[in-house]
Scaffold this motif. Structure first.
Motif, mmCIF file in Angstrom:
data_model
loop_
_atom_site.group_PDB
_atom_site.id
_atom_site.type_symbol
_atom_site.label_atom_id
_atom_site.label_comp_id
_atom_site.label_asym_id
_atom_site.label_seq_id
_atom_site.Cartn_x
_atom_site.Cartn_y
_atom_site.Cartn_z
ATOM 1 N N VAL A 4 0.824 -1.212 0.000
ATOM 2 C CA VAL A 4 0.000 0.000 0.000
ATOM 3 C C VAL A 4 0.858 1.262 0.000
ATOM 4 O O VAL A 4 0.345 2.366 0.121
ATOM 5 C CB VAL A 4 -0.981 0.023 1.201
ATOM 6 C CG1 VAL A 4 -1.947 -1.143 1.112
ATOM 7 C CG2 VAL A 4 -0.240 0.006 2.528
ATOM 8 N N GLN A 116 -8.229 -0.026 2.088
ATOM 9 C CA GLN A 116 -6.983 0.013 1.311
ATOM 10 C C GLN A 116 -7.133 -0.659 -0.052
ATOM 11 O O GLN A 116 -6.247 -1.368 -0.510
ATOM 12 C CB GLN A 116 -5.838 -0.623 2.121
ATOM 13 C CG GLN A 116 -5.551 0.165 3.390
ATOM 14 C CD GLN A 116 -4.289 -0.261 4.105
ATOM 15 O OE1 GLN A 116 -3.973 -1.448 4.176
ATOM 16 N NE2 GLN A 116 -3.553 0.681 4.643
ATOM 17 N N GLN A 119 -4.862 2.001 -2.844
ATOM 18 C CA GLN A 119 -3.402 2.152 -2.811
ATOM 19 C C GLN A 119 -2.646 1.049 -3.564
ATOM 20 O O GLN A 119 -1.688 1.347 -4.291
ATOM 21 C CB GLN A 119 -2.898 2.253 -1.356
ATOM 22 C CG GLN A 119 -3.415 3.483 -0.616
ATOM 23 C CD GLN A 119 -4.690 3.223 0.175
ATOM 24 O OE1 GLN A 119 -5.613 2.572 -0.340
ATOM 25 N NE2 GLN A 119 -4.759 3.714 1.407
ATOM 26 N N PRO A 120 -3.027 -0.236 -3.419
ATOM 27 C CA PRO A 120 -2.287 -1.267 -4.166
ATOM 28 C C PRO A 120 -2.390 -1.088 -5.688
ATOM 29 O O PRO A 120 -1.453 -1.419 -6.419
ATOM 30 C CB PRO A 120 -2.958 -2.577 -3.731
ATOM 31 C CG PRO A 120 -3.585 -2.269 -2.406
ATOM 32 C CD PRO A 120 -4.023 -0.842 -2.496
ATOM 33 N N SER A 234 -5.943 -5.667 -3.345
ATOM 34 C CA SER A 234 -7.091 -4.780 -3.558
ATOM 35 C C SER A 234 -8.328 -5.641 -3.782
ATOM 36 O O SER A 234 -8.343 -6.488 -4.681
ATOM 37 C CB SER A 234 -6.839 -3.909 -4.794
ATOM 38 O OG SER A 234 -7.997 -3.164 -5.117
#
Length: 373
Positions: A4, A116, A119-120, A234
């Protein structure tokens, strides 16, 4: 966790995102739930906007005031009735997206993102400017938007009639946490750099309505210098629904025509395989293909042969095993399947054995995918 974090140490702050969500006759419960999850689990610092694209909705299901009330980040692009269809709606949305956004994230109006989730995807785009990055899609049952099940291992790809399927050819158990290449994108939920999208000329203006955009994106991204991957860190829940639960009718002939255009431009010497299992496409007027063919030439895209040998090796094997289910071998010969179609397939009565698939070389990420645009 590294998955991340921004490998450039900028916290992704220079990568502003436009999230684009087209909707048509969608239930408010689905739209509201989708948007609530996005607002809750997405750090605002990454977002330029959330662009809701109303494709020809009437006053009762446009929800403009309700959507704007949910966040200042929400903008609504209202396309007039009767609507222009999903493909053109996405193209208009990109044209109208916030000037400052450099990343496009397409979502659907019946999803739930997870913590999250963004972010990935941004991390992979930072490392590979020419990637089309997909989350793992976790199934939400079509009868209960409040349920959620973990997705299974596998990848997206096409049969020879260009129908989208999800397969697990190596019969692997469980997800690895490492991103891995997938031969196709399912088309509705992914992240891509805006300049890469524009360079690829997505989508073909000759396609109308619904269906085929995911095939075009797949063949352009893989064959014209990039790659597609699933990013297991993700997760996005997606309401998978059959035709009877779809909130708008889909014009089947138009879908076949869209597929026919893509096939005529991209399948090259393998076009007859497509016509074997989509014979109705062969006699259709596909319109002018000049622009699409010129773009393919200008982008110096690799051949379909390259794609079959390096990206979708299942499809390569399947080209020699195509059959039509439900026809009589007595009347039509060996083109008819021996028995029923293999479960989940429409062009085969057998599939590539897992042991044989595991012997094949792994798909490599093309070197060019790292190149700046």
């Amino acid at each position: 966790a590294a998955e991340v974090e921004d490998p450039d140490g900028k916290g992704f702050l220079d990568m502003k995102v436009s999230i684009i969500i087209p909707y048509r006759n969608e239930r408010w419960e689905h739209i509201k739930g989708s948007l609530e999850s996005v607002l809750y689990y997405t750090p605002k610092r990454y977002l330029a906007e959330i662009l809701m694209v109303s494709d020809g909705n009437g006053p009762d299901n446009m929800f403009v005031n309700e959507l704007r009330a949910m966040s200042r980040l929400v903008n609504v692009l209202a396309l007039p009735s009767p609507g222009i269809g999903l493909i053109e709606a996405k193209m208009r949305a990109v044209g109208g997206a916030a000037v400052k956004s450099s990343v496009l994230v397409f979502l659907e109006p019946h999803i739930r993102v997870n913590r999250q989730w963004l972010q990935p995807l941004l991390r992979r785009i930072r490392l590979y400017p020419r990637v089309l990055a997909m989350p793992v899609l976790d199934p939400i049952p079509q009868t209960d938007f409040n349920s959620y099940f973990p997705g299974t291992a596998g990848h997206w790809r096409f049969e020879w009639n260009l129908n989208l399927i999800y397969t697990n050819p190596s019969e692997s158990e469980g997800q690895s946490s490492e991103p891995y290449p997938t031969p196709a994108t399912s088309g509705g939920i992914f992240a891509i750099r805006r300049d890469w999208w524009n360079k690829l000329g997505l989508y073909d203006h000759g396609m109308v309505g619904w269906g085929g955009d995911h095939i075009e994106a797949t063949l352009k991204v893989w064959r014209c210098g990039g790659h597609i991957e699933i990013v297991p860190c993700s997760h996005v829940g997606h309401l998978f629904r059959d035709a009877s639960h779809r909130p708008y009718p889909v014009e089947v002939d138009q879908v076949v025509k869209n597929y026919g255009r893509i096939a005529a431009v991209w399948l090259e010497e393998y076009l007859p395989h497509f016509y074997t299992v989509k014979p109705e496409a062969e006699t259709m007027d596909l319109g002018d293909l000049t622009e699409a063919l010129e773009l393919k030439e200008r982008l110096q895209c690799k051949s379909m042969k390259w794609y079959l040998e390096n990206v979708d090796r299942e499809m390569n094997w399947e080209k020699d095993h195509i059959c039509i289910p439900g026809c009589s071998r007595k009347e039509h010969g060996n083109i008819c399947c021996v028995g029923e179609a293999h479960p989940g397939r429409s062009t085969l009565d057998e599939i590539l054995p897992a042991a044989e698939y595991r012997q094949l070389p792994k798909t490599e990420i093309p070197q060019h995918s790292r190149d700046e645009l």
